[in-house]
Design a protein around this motif. Structure first.
Motif, short mmCIF file in Angstrom:
data_model
loop_
_atom_site.label_atom_id
_atom_site.label_comp_id
_atom_site.label_asym_id
_atom_site.label_seq_id
_atom_site.Cartn_x
_atom_site.Cartn_y
_atom_site.Cartn_z
N PHE A 280 8.86 -1.26 -9.55
CA PHE A 280 7.69 -0.41 -9.68
C PHE A 280 7.54 0.46 -8.44
CE2 PHE A 280 3.02 0.35 -9.53
CZ PHE A 280 2.90 1.02 -10.74
N ALA A 281 7.48 1.77 -8.65
CA ALA A 281 7.38 2.70 -7.53
C ALA A 281 5.98 2.66 -6.91
CB ALA A 281 7.71 4.12 -7.99
N LEU A 282 5.91 3.01 -5.66
CA LEU A 282 4.65 2.99 -4.93
C LEU A 282 3.61 3.87 -5.61
CD1 LEU A 282 6.05 3.25 -1.30
CD2 LEU A 282 5.41 1.19 -2.57
N ALA A 283 2.40 3.35 -5.77
CA ALA A 283 1.33 4.06 -6.46
C ALA A 283 0.04 3.93 -5.66
CB ALA A 283 1.16 3.51 -7.88
N ILE B 153 0.93 -5.84 -10.73
CA ILE B 153 1.37 -7.20 -10.40
C ILE B 153 0.65 -8.21 -11.27
CG2 ILE B 153 1.27 -9.00 -8.61
CD1 ILE B 153 1.81 -6.81 -6.54
N GLN B 154 -0.66 -8.04 -11.42
CA GLN B 154 -1.44 -8.98 -12.23
C GLN B 154 -0.99 -8.97 -13.69
OE1 GLN B 154 -5.54 -8.01 -13.55
NE2 GLN B 154 -6.16 -9.83 -12.38
N LYS B 155 -0.91 -7.80 -14.29
CA LYS B 155 -0.61 -7.71 -15.72
C LYS B 155 0.86 -8.00 -16.03
CE LYS B 155 -4.84 -6.87 -16.44
NZ LYS B 155 -5.70 -8.01 -16.87
N ALA B 156 1.76 -7.57 -15.16
CA ALA B 156 3.18 -7.87 -15.37
C ALA B 156 3.42 -9.37 -15.28
CB ALA B 156 4.03 -7.13 -14.34
N THR B 157 2.68 -10.04 -14.39
CA THR B 157 2.77 -11.50 -14.29
C THR B 157 2.31 -12.13 -15.59
OG1 THR B 157 2.44 -11.49 -11.89
CG2 THR B 157 1.95 -13.54 -13.07
N GLU B 158 1.20 -11.67 -16.13
CA GLU B 158 0.71 -12.21 -17.40
C GLU B 158 1.73 -12.01 -18.52
OE1 GLU B 158 -3.12 -10.63 -18.38
OE2 GLU B 158 -3.93 -10.98 -16.37
N LEU B 159 2.49 -10.92 -18.45
CA LEU B 159 3.48 -10.62 -19.48
C LEU B 159 4.81 -11.34 -19.26
CD1 LEU B 159 2.74 -6.81 -19.91
CD2 LEU B 159 2.34 -8.60 -21.61
N GLY B 160 4.93 -12.07 -18.16
CA GLY B 160 6.06 -12.98 -18.01
C GLY B 160 7.19 -12.57 -17.09
N VAL B 161 7.02 -11.51 -16.29
CA VAL B 161 8.14 -11.09 -15.43
C VAL B 161 8.47 -12.17 -14.41
CG1 VAL B 161 7.63 -8.63 -15.67
CG2 VAL B 161 6.69 -9.89 -13.74
N ALA B 162 9.74 -12.22 -14.05
CA ALA B 162 10.20 -13.20 -13.06
C ALA B 162 10.17 -12.64 -11.65
CB ALA B 162 11.62 -13.65 -13.40
N ARG B 163 10.22 -11.30 -11.57
CA ARG B 163 10.32 -10.68 -10.24
C ARG B 163 9.74 -9.27 -10.30
NH1 ARG B 163 16.16 -11.25 -8.01
NH2 ARG B 163 16.57 -9.98 -9.86
N ILE B 164 9.00 -8.91 -9.25
CA ILE B 164 8.45 -7.57 -9.12
C ILE B 164 8.96 -6.98 -7.81
CG2 ILE B 164 6.35 -6.17 -8.93
CD1 ILE B 164 4.92 -8.52 -10.44
N VAL B 165 9.60 -5.84 -7.90
CA VAL B 165 10.20 -5.21 -6.73
C VAL B 165 9.59 -3.83 -6.53
CG1 VAL B 165 12.36 -4.46 -5.64
CG2 VAL B 165 12.38 -6.41 -7.23
N LEU B 166 8.97 -3.60 -5.39
CA LEU B 166 8.42 -2.29 -5.09
C LEU B 166 9.51 -1.38 -4.55
CD1 LEU B 166 4.96 -3.14 -3.46
CD2 LEU B 166 5.54 -2.78 -5.86
N VAL B 167 9.55 -0.16 -5.08
CA VAL B 167 10.59 0.80 -4.67
C VAL B 167 9.93 2.11 -4.27
CG1 VAL B 167 12.35 -0.24 -6.14
CG2 VAL B 167 10.90 1.57 -7.06
N LYS B 168 10.64 2.89 -3.49
CA LYS B 168 10.12 4.18 -3.06
C LYS B 168 11.08 5.29 -3.47
CE LYS B 168 12.00 3.59 1.63
NZ LYS B 168 11.67 3.57 3.07
N GLY B 169 10.48 6.42 -3.85
CA GLY B 169 11.27 7.58 -4.26
C GLY B 169 10.78 8.83 -3.56
N GLY C 151 10.12 -6.08 -1.65
CA GLY C 151 9.98 -4.66 -1.33
C GLY C 151 10.29 -4.43 0.15
N ILE C 152 10.38 -3.22 0.54
CA ILE C 152 10.39 -2.01 -0.27
C ILE C 152 11.82 -1.47 -0.26
CG2 ILE C 152 9.49 0.32 -0.54
CD1 ILE C 152 7.04 -0.57 1.05
N TYR C 153 12.33 -1.08 -1.44
CA TYR C 153 13.70 -0.63 -1.55
C TYR C 153 13.75 0.84 -1.97
CZ TYR C 153 14.97 -5.56 -1.34
OH TYR C 153 15.13 -6.86 -0.94
N ASN C 154 14.78 1.53 -1.49
CA ASN C 154 14.99 2.92 -1.87
C ASN C 154 15.59 2.98 -3.27
OD1 ASN C 154 16.34 5.55 -2.15
ND2 ASN C 154 15.85 5.83 0.01
N ILE C 155 15.02 3.81 -4.12
CA ILE C 155 15.48 3.92 -5.51
C ILE C 155 16.97 4.23 -5.57
CG2 ILE C 155 15.40 5.51 -7.49
CD1 ILE C 155 12.39 5.44 -7.34
#
Length: 234
Positions: free
Chosen positions: A76-79, A88-104, A144-148
């Motif tokens: 998920f890109a920086l917002a 983060i909250q809703k993706a967790t509820e939907l079952g994701v195993a990992r959330i990675v913040l990226v920058k573009g 995070g944070i990783y370059n796209i």
């Protein structure tokens, strides 16, 4: 029934300070009340024995699995604002195993690794509480944070998808091809440049449609994650 993630050492349940406060001052349980404790991705039915000191008894190990059949990673890109918290909250509820913040290149918000480190504990708490609320047996990892343009190959999946508004089609036609793992990348409010899309394709991503309407960045990820969840749980 209330869920808590906790440690279990020699049959003793050890709660975090935040959870102790929640148990004593928010929920105000009584002796004999039951809760679910999650430890090492396993649920245990427990009962309160005393509160001073706080002590619970493990009644039985439960055979419960509410996790997705395959691991799903959300890039998920920086917002701006509280959109990262919301995703983060809703993706967790939907079952994701990992959330990675990226920058573009078109991010509206700027955040460096020091900023991320200061915010990480809050992000982790949001994921923990969302996991408890949605009755999960694990808490998503947040990175995070990783370059796209330079995503580590270790974070990629069997099937890697990137939402791109210039792709024609319907978002419901996402093909997962019996994948053993899936990743989804969502750009920021400024979108992804053609150069970034080209870089992601070279890294193994497949562009997918957002459908007929243009969605906000926080809506895109949750919409497609819902489709992925449906595909693997129907």
């Amino acid at each position: 029934m209330q869920h808590y993630f906790a440690d279990i050492v020699d049959k003793n349940v050890i709660f975090s300070k935040e959870d102790v406060h929640h148990i004593l001052h928010v929920m105000r349980f009584k002796v004999g009340d039951n809760i679910i404790v999650v430890y090492n991705k396993t649920e245990y039915l427990c009962s309160f024995v005393s509160f001073n000191p706080l002590n619970v008894k493990i009644l039985e190990k439960l055979d419960t699995n509410n996790e997705l059949k395959i691991p799903v990673t959300l890039f998920f890109a920086l917002a701006k604002g509280d959109k990262i918290d919301l995703v983060i909250q809703k993706a967790t509820e939907l079952g994701v195993a990992r959330i990675v913040l990226v920058k573009g290149s078109r991010d509206v918000v700027k955040m460096d690794n020091d900023d991320f480190s200061r915010k990480l504990s809050r992000y982790q708490m949001i994921a923990k509480e969302a996991s408890e609320q949605s009755r999960r047996q694990s808490i998503p990892e947040i990175l995070g944070i990783y370059n796209i343009n330079k995503l580590p190959s270790s974070l990629l999946a069997d099937v890697n998808l990137v939402a791109y508004e210039k792709v024609a089609g319907n978002a419901s036609n996402i093909e997962l091809n019996n994948a053993k793992s899936v990743s989804l990348l969502i750009g920021s409010e400024g979108g992804l440049s053609e150069e970034e899309i080209g870089s992601l394709v070279n890294q193994g991503f497949k562009t997918i449609s957002l459908g007929k309407r243009i969605l906000r960045t926080e809506t895109v990820g949750l919409s497609i994650l819902s489709i992925i969840m449906y595909e693997f749980e129907r």
